[in-house]
Design an enzyme around this catalytic site. Sequence first.
Site, mmCIF file in Angstrom:
data_model
loop_
_atom_site.group_PDB
_atom_site.id
_atom_site.type_symbol
_atom_site.label_atom_id
_atom_site.label_comp_id
_atom_site.label_asym_id
_atom_site.label_seq_id
_atom_site.Cartn_x
_atom_site.Cartn_y
_atom_site.Cartn_z
ATOM 1 N N ASN A 229 -28.818 -23.033 30.226
ATOM 2 C CA ASN A 229 -29.005 -23.120 28.776
ATOM 3 C C ASN A 229 -29.744 -21.883 28.280
ATOM 4 O OD1 ASN A 229 -30.919 -23.966 26.331
ATOM 5 N ND2 ASN A 229 -29.034 -25.139 26.236
ATOM 6 N N SER A 230 -29.320 -21.372 27.142
ATOM 7 C CA SER A 230 -29.813 -20.100 26.613
ATOM 8 C C SER A 230 -31.318 -20.065 26.367
ATOM 9 C CB SER A 230 -29.098 -19.777 25.298
ATOM 10 O OG SER A 230 -27.721 -19.839 25.470
ATOM 11 N N ASP B 96 -28.269 -28.872 31.466
ATOM 12 C CA ASP B 96 -27.255 -27.996 30.863
ATOM 13 C C ASP B 96 -27.133 -26.727 31.710
ATOM 14 O OD1 ASP B 96 -25.454 -26.843 29.090
ATOM 15 O OD2 ASP B 96 -27.030 -26.078 27.772
ATOM 16 N N ARG C 53 -18.020 -16.255 22.818
ATOM 17 C CA ARG C 53 -19.473 -16.251 22.546
ATOM 18 C C ARG C 53 -20.127 -15.192 23.414
ATOM 19 N NH1 ARG C 53 -23.137 -21.678 23.360
ATOM 20 N NH2 ARG C 53 -25.052 -20.744 24.192
ATOM 21 N N HIS D 114 -25.103 -15.335 19.731
ATOM 22 C CA HIS D 114 -26.271 -16.203 19.945
ATOM 23 C C HIS D 114 -27.543 -15.362 20.056
ATOM 24 C CE1 HIS D 114 -27.903 -20.048 20.303
ATOM 25 N NE2 HIS D 114 -27.748 -20.309 21.577
ATOM 26 N N LYS E 3 -23.844 -21.296 34.441
ATOM 27 C CA LYS E 3 -24.736 -20.803 33.390
ATOM 28 C C LYS E 3 -25.989 -21.669 33.292
ATOM 29 C CE LYS E 3 -25.186 -23.219 30.079
ATOM 30 N NZ LYS E 3 -24.622 -23.380 28.754
ATOM 31 N N GLU F 186 -18.419 -18.655 26.778
ATOM 32 C CA GLU F 186 -19.458 -17.624 26.707
ATOM 33 C C GLU F 186 -19.388 -16.669 27.903
ATOM 34 O OE1 GLU F 186 -22.356 -20.831 26.602
ATOM 35 O OE2 GLU F 186 -23.446 -19.934 28.279
ATOM 36 N N SER G 252 -21.471 -30.296 21.893
ATOM 37 C CA SER G 252 -22.482 -29.442 22.525
ATOM 38 C C SER G 252 -22.594 -29.693 24.032
ATOM 39 C CB SER G 252 -23.830 -29.749 21.849
ATOM 40 O OG SER G 252 -24.899 -29.403 22.700
ATOM 41 N N GLY G 253 -22.537 -28.619 24.789
ATOM 42 C CA GLY G 253 -22.713 -28.739 26.237
ATOM 43 C C GLY G 253 -24.094 -29.272 26.582
ATOM 44 N N LEU G 254 -25.107 -28.752 25.871
ATOM 45 C CA LEU G 254 -26.471 -29.228 26.110
ATOM 46 C C LEU G 254 -26.567 -30.731 25.840
ATOM 47 C CD1 LEU G 254 -29.559 -29.040 26.501
ATOM 48 C CD2 LEU G 254 -29.726 -28.272 24.130
ATOM 49 N N ASP H 214 -17.796 -26.884 23.301
ATOM 50 C CA ASP H 214 -18.581 -25.905 24.052
ATOM 51 C C ASP H 214 -18.046 -25.880 25.498
ATOM 52 O OD1 ASP H 214 -20.534 -24.408 25.270
ATOM 53 O OD2 ASP H 214 -22.211 -25.715 24.699
ATOM 54 N N ASP I 61 -18.987 -23.697 27.836
ATOM 55 C CA ASP I 61 -19.882 -22.929 28.703
ATOM 56 C C ASP I 61 -19.210 -21.609 29.122
ATOM 57 O OD1 ASP I 61 -21.833 -24.798 28.380
ATOM 58 O OD2 ASP I 61 -21.577 -25.747 30.316
HETATM 59 C C1 SPV Z 1 -25.124 -26.085 23.111
HETATM 60 O O1 SPV Z 1 -25.279 -26.832 22.142
HETATM 61 O O2 SPV Z 1 -24.887 -26.491 24.257
HETATM 62 C C2 SPV Z 1 -25.208 -24.632 22.926
HETATM 63 C C3 SPV Z 1 -25.980 -24.127 21.795
HETATM 64 O O3 SPV Z 1 -24.690 -23.901 23.732
HETATM 65 S S1 SPV Z 1 -27.621 -23.919 22.279
HETATM 66 O O4 SPV Z 1 -28.050 -25.034 23.100
HETATM 67 O O5 SPV Z 1 -28.332 -23.814 21.012
HETATM 68 O O6 SPV Z 1 -27.639 -22.671 23.058
HETATM 69 MG MG MG Z 2 -23.984 -24.890 25.429
#
Ligand code: SPV
Ligand code: MG
Length: 314
Positions: free
Chosen positions: A132-133, A68, A170, A201, A130, A124, A56-58, A95, A97
């Site tokens: 974080n979503s 992130d 993504r 997502h 980017k 993505e 996971s990027g986050l 991930d 990004d």
């Molecule tokens: C991550 O885990 O970095 C993601 C998924 O991109 S989320 O954080 O749920 O968007």
């Molecule tokens: Mg991510």
Amino acid sequence: MHVTGAVSGDPSSLATPGRRLRECLHGTTPCQLMGVHDGLSARIAVAEGFEALWASGLCMSTAMGVRDSDEASWTELLTLVATMTEAVPVPILVDGDAGYGNFNTARRFSARAERVGAAGVCIEDKKFPKMNSFVGGDSGHQLVPAGEFAGKIRACKDAQRHPDFVVVARTEALIAGLPVAEALSRADAYVTAGADALFIHSKVSTPVQIAEFMAQWDRRVPVVVAPTTYCTPTVDDFRELGIAGCIWANHSMRAAFTAMRDVCQQIRADGGLAGVEQHVAPLKEVFSLFQYQKLEEDEVLYASGNTGSEQASR
Ligand code: SPV
Ligand code: MG
């Protein structure tokens, strides 16, 4: 490429990481990808039975102490990914990004990820850098034009060495507040560009958008989701929607966050360790996960001064 002491996997599987991820995504039940961020979280997830992981990027960013928002460089992130591919034998989807820039940075990242042992990358369709979503409103998530992103996907596919390597496209259309129709048309373009799977997502609190997407999607490629905000459905519910993979994206990191904060608070308040001892993993358990015992056995084998002839004559 697993070092001594790595958690052992299925020794009968000589398949590439990409092949194993593909098999997981094409199984009869959705593939469960546990979100991980370092060698320890990867080892724990595998020891608890997860067959695939999400780097996971986050969570990797958080573990590095940064946000992130593409604050960590992709080389830093892949160094971390390499510690995970070395530590565990299961396929890891990385991930990536937004691909760290244009088609060229995306394909260099993707090719390097393959070289350090990843099973695949997920890129993505957001603008670089980017965010974080789940941070900010819809307007904080600008997308690149679909054609430009399709070119990134094509570039990553053309750069891979082994045909098994998986490139996941993504779409963040729903995160940017766009309708499901936009997500569908982007998904179509990305699959046409060569994406092996899709990640759709959503940030709402129920899987309503995902269900609407799946009802209209032709299922040419597997679809994965990260139900971080719609956390009630189970893997069986997702199977009914036709989902091929569930990414439990950040729960190990968040569990660690809570545990680390609590233990710090308690030790600080008590000025001693008695209050936390019952709540932390015994060192024995940590040593066991890392197979310290095996190192002792290896010492007899390699460092005891014997010539090895005893083994050779067996
Ligand atoms: C991550 O885990 O970095 C993601 C998924 O991109 S989320 O954080 O749920 O968007
Ligand atoms: Mg991510």
